[in-house]
Write a protein that holds these residues in place. Structure first.
Motif, mmCIF file in Angstrom:
data_model
loop_
_atom_site.group_PDB
_atom_site.id
_atom_site.type_symbol
_atom_site.label_atom_id
_atom_site.label_comp_id
_atom_site.label_asym_id
_atom_site.label_seq_id
_atom_site.Cartn_x
_atom_site.Cartn_y
_atom_site.Cartn_z
ATOM 1 N N VAL A 162 -2.255 8.360 4.940
ATOM 2 C CA VAL A 162 -1.215 7.708 5.736
ATOM 3 C C VAL A 162 -0.650 8.730 6.721
ATOM 4 N N GLU A 195 -4.043 10.798 -0.804
ATOM 5 C CA GLU A 195 -4.726 10.657 -2.085
ATOM 6 C C GLU A 195 -6.206 10.842 -1.787
ATOM 7 N N GLY A 198 -1.848 3.769 8.140
ATOM 8 C CA GLY A 198 -2.410 4.064 6.834
ATOM 9 C C GLY A 198 -3.842 3.580 6.675
ATOM 10 N N TRP A 230 -14.773 8.870 3.441
ATOM 11 C CA TRP A 230 -13.620 9.766 3.411
ATOM 12 C C TRP A 230 -13.775 10.993 4.313
ATOM 13 N N HIS A 271 -6.791 2.959 3.862
ATOM 14 C CA HIS A 271 -6.924 2.751 2.426
ATOM 15 C C HIS A 271 -8.355 2.330 2.108
ATOM 16 N N TYR A 286 0.836 -1.191 0.000
ATOM 17 C CA TYR A 286 0.000 0.000 0.000
ATOM 18 C C TYR A 286 0.876 1.249 0.000
ATOM 19 N N PRO A 287 0.335 2.363 -0.503
ATOM 20 C CA PRO A 287 1.082 3.616 -0.419
ATOM 21 C C PRO A 287 1.480 3.913 1.021
ATOM 22 N N ARG A 326 -11.243 1.140 -0.517
ATOM 23 C CA ARG A 326 -11.423 0.442 -1.788
ATOM 24 C C ARG A 326 -12.909 0.146 -1.975
ATOM 25 N N ARG A 344 -9.163 8.305 -1.176
ATOM 26 C CA ARG A 344 -8.639 6.946 -1.351
ATOM 27 C C ARG A 344 -7.636 6.530 -0.283
ATOM 28 N N THR A 345 -6.658 7.365 0.028
ATOM 29 C CA THR A 345 -5.564 6.963 0.917
ATOM 30 C C THR A 345 -5.173 8.101 1.839
#
Length: 225
Positions: A137, A131, A167, A72, A169, A45-46, A171, A134-135
């Motif tokens: 961290v 992001e 993090g 989000w 994430h 993952y990022p 999806r 989406r992400t």
């Protein structure tokens, strides 16, 4: 010839050693990948690259009953003196209740921003990877045993420190739902002292706090869907 019998201290040590062995074999793998599938646990993952050789890593996951755009905003407003962490507030938010609604003034987030991890603001997470939608961290770098932050990446770390990422994430999942995967990775020194703390305290504590956050996020996104 007298029979040798173990002392009370030796018996206690043996029981403790056996318990740790059983924990390491049977329980610890479940603690480190609570709710995650094999694919999610093995996926990169990022943000993983920020701790390239971790001393420890975990992947936990849950399914939330709304699409990522409904999750989000709750993540984006996390932090002490903001929306809180949606976990056990007396332990990680200074006793202040985490937000139960989306607050517009807490929706601004950018890379490099500090999010207070304690109400005093003396310790914080840094937004390391962002992001939108989406992400997210977060990175924590603290000197041990004081707990004071350091985030000068152009200088060597202190002799005793903890460096970790947390993090989130998002999806998309079938049925308009979201799979929330949380990856934690950390490195600390001196390892002979920090490893027992990881095994006996930090890993179980992370599971307890993360499971509570999953539950409270599910309640909040369901209410506001």
């Amino acid at each position: 010839m007298s029979e040798h019998r173990p002392t009370a201290g030796q018996r206690s040590f043996g029981v403790a050693a056996a318990a740790l062995t059983l924990y390491g074999i049977f329980l610890r793998p479940r603690v480190l990948r609570w709710g995650a599938t094999d694919e999610e646990a093995g996926h990169s993952y990022p943000g993983d690259e920020l701790i390239p050789d971790p001393d420890g890593s975990s992947t936990m996951a849950t399914t939330l009953p709304v699409p990522p755009e409904g999750v989000w905003p709750w993540l984006q407003q996390m932090g002490c003196n903001r929306g809180g962490w949606y976990s056990w507030d007396r332990l990680d938010n200074g006793g202040h209740p985490s937000a139960e609604r989306i607050v517009p003034q807490w929706q601004r987030l950018e890379q490099g921003q500090h999010l207070d991890s304690v109400p005093s603001g003396e310790v914080w997470f840094t937004v390391a990877v962002l992001e939108l939608g989406r992400t997210l961290v977060l990175r924590s770098q603290t000197t041990l045993p004081s707990g004071r932050p350091f985030d000068r990446l152009d200088e060597p770390p202190p002799r005793a420190y903890a460096d970790s990422i947390w993090g989130f994430h998002l999806r998309p999942a079938p049925g308009g739902r979201t799979r929330l995967v949380v990856r934690a990775r950390g490195r600390s020194r001196p390892r002979p002292l920090t490893r027992p703390m990881d095994l006996l305290f930090w890993e179980p504590a992370h599971l307890i706090m993360q499971a509570r956050q999953f539950h409270n996020l599910r309640t909040r996104v369901s209410t506001t869907a």
